[in-house]
Design an enzyme around this catalytic site. Structure first.
Site, PDB file in Angstrom:
ATOM      1  N   ALA B  94       0.826  -1.213   0.000  1.00  0.00           N
ATOM      2  CA  ALA B  94       0.000   0.000   0.000  1.00  0.00           C
ATOM      3  C   ALA B  94       0.860   1.263   0.000  1.00  0.00           C
ATOM      4  O   ALA B  94       0.386   2.342  -0.332  1.00  0.00           O
ATOM      5  CB  ALA B  94      -0.914   0.006   1.224  1.00  0.00           C
ATOM      6  N   LYS B  95       2.124   1.135   0.382  1.00  0.00           N
ATOM      7  CA  LYS B  95       3.078   2.259   0.411  1.00  0.00           C
ATOM      8  C   LYS B  95       2.458   3.488   1.069  1.00  0.00           C
ATOM      9  O   LYS B  95       2.604   4.600   0.574  1.00  0.00           O
ATOM     10  CB  LYS B  95       3.607   2.564  -0.997  1.00  0.00           C
ATOM     11  N   ARG B  96       1.789   3.280   2.206  1.00  0.00           N
ATOM     12  CA  ARG B  96       1.181   4.396   2.920  1.00  0.00           C
ATOM     13  C   ARG B  96       2.274   5.297   3.484  1.00  0.00           C
ATOM     14  O   ARG B  96       3.362   4.810   3.828  1.00  0.00           O
ATOM     15  CB  ARG B  96       0.306   3.876   4.065  1.00  0.00           C
TER      16      ARG B  96
END
Lengths: 276, 276
Positions: B94-96
């Site tokens: 998700a590479k939040r």
């Protein structure tokens, strides 16, 4: 209409640089909202109806919807804003940061599924995290530049080649990266000196400035540092201080009052700059 | 069980460091899947059933689900993996990258709503983007470090204080940032010299390595550079080259064959290192 034109038109017609952040947190909702069948939508709907006259933009933060399985409420609240207030741009705060086909899926999520006017992005992986969004040349691309949290020093403040990382991002966003003219930058409100530095490096790029209100930034100093040559060019965001200004069934009225007083504080700060 | 323990146990029991990335793109689905009532779920289900024996982990990429209003399919596919293969960890890609209460909402999304064993994060805003995830001390935190895209040079390669930004991230993830021992790093497969440099700076941190297969990384060189002292410690991801290995109704069988041959190529690369 291009995002930056829509933003500029709305900012001037409403005489407001206030953006209201939609961060719906059920743990903070008044009892009357918790009794609704769809509390997240009901809360945002009442906030939008109460505050619309006073804002230049809305900024829903997608994490609050996603954590609560409320993507559907997010779709409907953006739809409501678009149908009742077509002149108010919607910024999807998602801080996406990926490349290639994955970034194209995120762009589709933001601009097709949610029909947002702009989206926030994180630049860690470089220009490739931004380029896929140019496929929607009318939409705004708002890149993280300088944030006011303590961890901002870990990467943003590093000095490489004579400039800090955030200055480099500002310079690139103000020049070669800004292919469609739809780029904006996120700059925290708590360090006016840094807002001024970003403004110098990217003179005509709109700045999204969180940190007013609950996060304690000084409105006068931030506005003095960030206005563009025309005396506009800022999107000053407040979320919690407006959303949760009231804790009972009059919360929407309290939010409207908080929005008015924040908008007016920004107006006064702006007038102060003009008179100098 | 801690994420790193679960990963380590599964890697050894399956003798596999292959992670299959679940990037379901309806434009690439075989006709037989497009005819299903829920094509995204049906596609992922068949891929999981066909490839499970050969993988150490699955990595669904949330953008593909979000762009297609398929969060529900993502919930169910993770649920299926957990119930049928409870020993295979699921990494939510998700590479939040956000802080404070927003990051806590993203952590809730990944670890409560989706019940993922680990999530990928972007470090642009610094340690504050990581800290809120420690509230789930058994879950993995996989931080972007060095990516193999051309734009990786824009920030990751900058030299500050005598080290590149990605080396700094590797060093911190290998030391002070790794509070729960659950930290991992994303390092692209195309630059083995850089994988080796990250391995030196973070000797015992598992490395998630995308870029095998469709992205063209050299398996032997990547494995030689990235193994830890025990000869494991890598999660080597392939998505498209496995998912779309076949284009007709035998796609799941083709995916299984591609998974086996990729797993075996990684095994051979590993054996080559041991024999040296």
């Amino acid at each position: 209409m291009l995002f930056t034109e829509k933003l500029s038109a709305r900012t001037r017609s409403a005489d407001s640089m206030l953006c209201v952040g939609l961060d719906p947190d059920p743990a903070k909702f008044p009892q009357c909202i918790l009794a609704e069948p769809d509390p997240i939508y009901a809360f945002c709907e009442q906030i939008v109806r109460a505050t619309a006259p006073y804002v230049c933009a809305y900024k829903p933060q997608i994490a609050y919807f996603a954590a609560n399985r409320a993507e559907d409420a997010l779709e409907r609240i953006i739809s409501l804003i678009k149908s009742e207030h077509p002149d108010i741009p919607v910024i999807l705060d998602a801080k996406r940061g990926d490349i290639g086909s994955t970034a194209r899926q995120y762009a589709k999520e933001a601009f097709v599924r949610y029909n947002a006017d702009a989206v926030t992005l994180s630049p860690y992986m470089g220009f490739d995290t931004i380029e896929p969004y140019f496929e929607y040349p009318d939409r705004g691309i708002i890149v993280l530049c300088r944030t006011s949290n303590p961890g901002g020093k870990d990467i943003e403040e590093l000095v490489a080649g004579g400039e800090m990382v955030y200055e480099r991002i500002a310079r690139l966003a103000g020049s070669s990266w800004n292919r469609t003219g739809q780029m904006c930058l996120v700059v925290g409100a708590t360090q006016p000196r840094e807002i001024a530095s970003v403004r110098r490096l990217a003179p005509s790029v709109p700045l999204l400035v969180p940190g007013i209100g609950a996060q304690g930034g000084d409105v006068n100093a931030a506005v003095a540092a960030g206005l563009d040559a025309d005396g506009w060019g800022m999107i000053i965001n407040s979320s919690r201080a407006i959303l949760y200004a009231g804790k009972d069934e009059h919360f929407a009225q309290a939010a409207a009052e908080a929005a008015i007083s924040t908008r007016d504080a920004i107006r006064r700060a702006k007038a102060l700059c003009r008179s100098q």
